[in-house]
Design an enzyme around this catalytic site. Structure first.
Site, PDB file in Angstrom:
ATOM      1  N   HIS B  12       0.820  -1.220   0.000  1.00 15.82           N
ATOM      2  CA  HIS B  12       0.000   0.000   0.000  1.00 15.82           C
ATOM      3  C   HIS B  12       0.861   1.281   0.000  1.00 15.82           C
ATOM      4  CE1 HIS B  12      -0.270  -0.484   4.699  1.00 15.82           C
ATOM      5  NE2 HIS B  12       0.744   0.273   4.391  1.00 15.82           N
ATOM      6  N   HIS B  59      -1.577   5.387   9.409  1.00 18.20           N
ATOM      7  CA  HIS B  59      -0.216   5.946   9.510  1.00 18.20           C
ATOM      8  C   HIS B  59      -0.266   7.293  10.229  1.00 18.20           C
ATOM      9  CE1 HIS B  59      -0.195   3.080   6.184  1.00 18.20           C
ATOM     10  NE2 HIS B  59       1.093   2.922   6.387  1.00 18.20           N
TER      11      HIS B  59
END
Lengths: 119, 278
Positions: B12, B59
């Protein structure tokens, strides 16, 4: 319990971001986390010292930010995914940050890649 | 009843999203990556799944270390695109699969996986990059989603075996869902990469190919690896591969491998592996 990380045999040149690091780096990471809001990014760029005043950083942490010392910030408990946000507002892209951490020039870092255009 | 029809493991890397937004799919440096997803999109369009369960990590776009769940499952009608610190990508918000989410959460907790249930979740590149690679979203997303976030940032992380078992528990939830529902599961992240310290830029095609081989034919052999061993082989951020184990745990042992690709241009081994149930 099978320990997952062997702290007695650290992996060279690698930070394991655990609870101690997360505790130590909490102020830095919290400040970086605030940069997920565009208003805060604007405020940071408009007045960096004033923005940093809001986050209770220690004098050492503040100096690391102002010096763009990302290796130092990492050692102080900064998490890389949060430091990337600081890099975003201060104009230090991740690969430049990486070259700094590798202690080499950006050009030398790019030359070490298979396909350096895929950025 | 619910039926799991396919599983996908996909990296990703955020630069994939940037390249896509700039229309760079056919440049020489990106073509090997984007071309590998064309048959995956066609395959998925034919399979016509109703729900995607996407195992990803945040994240620092939505979660923070003030409260940090090991496993968090979305239970929302919509998942907005997150701003990870660089503005929002031009992608439509993601429709949820609310009833299915409720069933999944209930089934997991009674199956002794004590997840955090999230009624608000903004999804970042960890979720979005594999989704936009696998599904044509020009007319909006063609599928409803359940995001499942895994802690891969702040050690202690869930073990490889625990992630594999979470996949098995997700499978039991799918199998026990009364409405006819065709489900795909995506495990995202990896492969080898390290984004910090003097070892920044570490990647290993040899270990990545070994991991792809084992994912295909002998996933059980991966479940005993410690995080120390994973980080030695795949780099500190390559530990994201624990999320592939969730997907593989959900799939049957004899699921057929359909697609496989590997490309390591810059700092991350970008892997793609798909499976179809008999």
């Amino acid at each position: 319990m099978i320990p997952q990380i062997d702290r007695d045999h650290p992996i060279p040149d690698t930070q394991i971001f655990g609870l101690r690091e997360s505790h130590n780096g909490y102020r830095i990471n919290k400040m970086c986390s605030s940069l997920t809001h565009s208003d805060n990014r604007d405020a940071y760029r408009a007045d960096e010292p004033g923005y940093l005043d809001r986050w209770n950083l220690t004098p050492h942490e503040r100096e690391l930010v102002l010096k763009r010392d990302f290796a130092g910030l990492l050692a102080a408990g900064g998490n890389i995914f949060f430091l990337i946000k600081l890099g975003g507002v201060t104009g230090v892209p991740i690969y430049e940050m990486g070259a700094q951490m590798r202690e080499e020039t950006f050009e030398d870092f790019l030359a070490s890649r298979n396909e350096a255009k895929a950025v | 009843m619910g039926k799991l029809i396919a599983g996908i493991a996909s990296s990703h890397v955020p630069t994939i999203g940037i390249a896509a937004d700039r229309g760079m799919q056919q440049t020489s440096e990106w073509k090997p990556l984007f071309d590998s997803y064309v048959p995956v999109r066609e395959w998925l369009a034919q399979l016509k799944p109703d729900v995607a369960i996407t195992i990803y990590n945040d994240h620092g776009a939505d979660f923070f270390f003030d409260k940090y769940p090991t496993f968090a499952v979305g239970a929302a009608r919509t998942y907005p695109v997150a701003d990870a610190g660089f503005g929002k990508r031009p992608l439509p918000d993601v429709p949820g699969a609310l009833e299915f989410s409720w069933h999944l959460c209930e089934s997991l907790v009674y199956d002794e996986f004590d997840i955090a249930v999230c009624q608000e979740m903004r999804v970042d590149h960890g979720f979005l990059v594999p989704m936009h690679l696998c599904f044509d979203h020009t007319q909006g997303w063609p599928i409803a989603s359940v995001p499942v976030a895994v802690n891969v940032l702040q050690h202690p992380l869930p073990t490889m075996r625990r992630c594999y078992r979470l996949g098995q528990a997700i499978r039991r939830a799918i199998d026990s869902y009364p409405p006819q529902t065709r489900v795909v599961i995506l495990g995202t992240g990896g492969m080898s990469h390290q984004l910090q310290g003097k070892r920044f830029g570490y990647l290993s095609e040899r270990w990545d190919q070994d991991f792809l081989d084992r994912m295909e034919s002998d996933p059980e052999s991966l479940t005993g690896l410690t995080h120390q061993q994973m980080i030695e082989r795949f780099g500190a951020e390559g530990i994201e591969l624990i999320m592939w184990m969730v997907m593989r745990g959900a799939m049957s042992g004899d699921a057929r491998r359909i697609h496989r690709n590997y490309y390591a241009p810059m700092t991350t081994g970008m892997g793609l592996l798909t499976f179809q149930e008999a």
